[in-house]
Design an enzyme around this catalytic site. Structure first.
Site, short mmCIF file in Angstrom:
data_model
loop_
_atom_site.label_atom_id
_atom_site.label_comp_id
_atom_site.label_asym_id
_atom_site.label_seq_id
_atom_site.Cartn_x
_atom_site.Cartn_y
_atom_site.Cartn_z
N SER A 17 -0.34 -0.81 -23.57
CA SER A 17 1.01 -1.16 -24.04
C SER A 17 1.07 -1.50 -25.53
O SER A 17 2.02 -1.07 -26.21
CB SER A 17 1.58 -2.31 -23.21
OG SER A 17 1.72 -1.88 -21.88
N LYS A 67 4.21 -10.43 -11.71
CA LYS A 67 5.55 -9.80 -11.65
C LYS A 67 6.54 -10.56 -10.76
O LYS A 67 7.74 -10.46 -10.97
CB LYS A 67 5.44 -8.34 -11.18
CG LYS A 67 4.86 -7.43 -12.25
CD LYS A 67 4.86 -5.98 -11.80
CE LYS A 67 4.19 -5.10 -12.84
NZ LYS A 67 4.17 -3.68 -12.46
N GLY A 126 0.67 2.17 0.35
CA GLY A 126 0.65 0.84 -0.26
C GLY A 126 1.92 0.08 0.04
O GLY A 126 2.96 0.70 0.34
N THR A 153 -2.96 -3.31 5.20
CA THR A 153 -2.42 -4.44 5.98
C THR A 153 -1.05 -4.02 6.51
O THR A 153 -0.06 -3.99 5.78
CB THR A 153 -2.28 -5.69 5.08
OG1 THR A 153 -3.51 -5.87 4.37
CG2 THR A 153 -1.94 -6.92 5.87
P1 ATR Z 1 0.61 -3.99 -7.14
O1 ATR Z 1 1.53 -4.95 -7.84
O2 ATR Z 1 -0.16 -3.12 -8.09
O3 ATR Z 1 1.28 -3.21 -6.06
P2 ATR Z 1 -0.54 -5.65 -5.08
O4 ATR Z 1 0.80 -6.24 -4.79
O5 ATR Z 1 -1.72 -6.56 -5.09
O6 ATR Z 1 -0.54 -4.92 -6.48
O7 ATR Z 1 -0.78 -4.45 -4.03
C1 ATR Z 1 -1.97 -3.73 -4.00
C2 ATR Z 1 -1.90 -2.61 -2.95
O8 ATR Z 1 -3.16 -1.92 -2.94
C3 ATR Z 1 -1.67 -3.11 -1.53
O9 ATR Z 1 -0.96 -2.13 -0.81
C4 ATR Z 1 -3.12 -3.23 -1.02
O10 ATR Z 1 -3.26 -3.19 0.39
P3 ATR Z 1 -3.16 -4.57 1.25
O11 ATR Z 1 -1.70 -4.87 1.34
O12 ATR Z 1 -3.79 -4.23 2.53
O13 ATR Z 1 -3.92 -5.60 0.45
C5 ATR Z 1 -3.74 -1.99 -1.62
N1 ATR Z 1 -5.20 -2.07 -1.72
C6 ATR Z 1 -5.92 -2.76 -2.62
N2 ATR Z 1 -7.25 -2.59 -2.39
C7 ATR Z 1 -7.35 -1.76 -1.31
C8 ATR Z 1 -8.45 -1.20 -0.59
N3 ATR Z 1 -9.72 -1.45 -0.92
N4 ATR Z 1 -8.18 -0.38 0.46
C9 ATR Z 1 -6.90 -0.11 0.81
N5 ATR Z 1 -5.82 -0.61 0.17
C10 ATR Z 1 -6.04 -1.44 -0.87
#
Ligand code: ATR
Length: 279
Positions: A17, A67, A126, A153
């Site tokens: 940024s 955020k 996600g 999840t």
């Molecule tokens: P952002 O603001 O970037 O969306 P976040 O709110 O922390 O960040 O969301 C991260 C996303 O990546 C979530 O969907 C998370 O899945 P969970 O809800 O199960 O945590 C997903 N994610 C992160 N690491 C992961 C992994 N190793 N395998 C599968 N999904 C993952």
């Protein structure tokens, strides 16, 4: 007086940024500077209070993990930020009011609009903060028939479905991550909003694409580093069109810039940045 701008997040080492905004400021000869402000989560409230007392600041970008946490510190939210429930841009008005905006929505939509793409069936991988902005964008800018959400999840995917189902005619379904490969009809648009494919997870992909890609499918990964994630590599091998998160980053920045300065982001800089890291 020089105005200062910054991105607030933790950690911030890889943020592009400052480069994006400082190029635009210098192109337009604006007396402004953009920097990185890494704030540890345990001192977030104190640091925000200090920033509020300092009138040099013109605005902020807010990124992971703040955020949603920034919202109680704001005087108002615009319509999009309110609907999404997340803020990535803070505008500081002449009266010193802090207004929250969400330019991730416009940033996500712009590359799709430019290519005239209007998906009827979408798979959203996600269910975090980014996914909320994407779901809002898909429902608001495209009249998709069906949106399927899958997430590690599952309860979080259900929450997202619940929050948005009341305000749309589109069907929102939730499917287990490990059952998605059984979904044989394919999708027009597949979006990855998870962090699977970057950093420590760069050798992984969030779903197996075989069977999910059909003719004209676009696979859109919000990750821009690496420019081509494993997911995008497989998508290309299967004959799908691909798009990474670099244009979205540039377009959300351009929209934040317009909110802060009242001036359009300079076109030559925009085009140069877009060409820098195409997928
Ligand atoms: P952002 O603001 O970037 O969306 P976040 O709110 O922390 O960040 O969301 C991260 C996303 O990546 C979530 O969907 C998370 O899945 P969970 O809800 O199960 O945590 C997903 N994610 C992160 N690491 C992961 C992994 N190793 N395998 C599968 N999904 C993952």
């Amino acid at each position: 007086m020089m105005k200062k701008y910054a991105v607030i997040g933790y950690p911030l080492s890889h943020s592009s940024s400052p480069q994006i905004h400082n190029s635009a400021f210098s192109h337009l000869n604006l007396d402004a500077r953009y920097e990185k402000l890494e704030i540890a989560p345990n001192v977030f409230s104190e640091r925000i209070a200090q920033l509020k007392a300092n009138r040099e600041w013109g605005g902020f970008n807010i990124t992971i993990p703040f955020k949603q946490q920034i919202i109680p510190f704001l005087d108002d939210l615009d319509r999009t930020a309110r609907a999404v429930g997340a803020v990535n841009t803070v505008q500081i008005t002449g009266q010193g009011k802090w207004i929250g905006h969400n330019t991730d929505v416009a940033g996500f939509v712009k590359p799709l609009q430019q290519s005239g793409f209007s998906p009827e069936t979408c798979l959203l991988i996600g269910a975090g903060g980014a996914a909320r902005a994407i779901l809002y964008a898909l429902l608001t800018f495209f009249s998709a028939e069906k949106i399927v959400i899958c997430n590690r999840t599952v309860s979080k995917a259900h929450k997202l479905q619940q929050d948005f189902s009341a305000v749309t005619q589109s069907a929102i379904e939730v499917v287990d991550l490990n059952k998605i490969s059984a979904y044989k009809k394919g999708f027009d648009l597949i979006v990855n909003s998870t962090s699977v494919g970057m950093g420590a997870l760069k050798d992984w992909q969030p779903v197996e694409l075989k069977g999910l890609v059909k003719e004209n499918t676009l696979v859109y990964d919000l990750i821009y580093n690496p420019a081509q994630t494993r997911l995008l590599k497989q998508a290309a091998e299967l004959g799908a069109r691909i798009l990474n998160g670099w244009p979205m980053l540039i377009f959300q920045a351009a929209e934040s810039f317009r909110i802060w300065t009242g001036t359009n982001f300079p076109e030559p800089i925009l085009n140069r940045l877009l060409q820098q890291r195409a997928s």
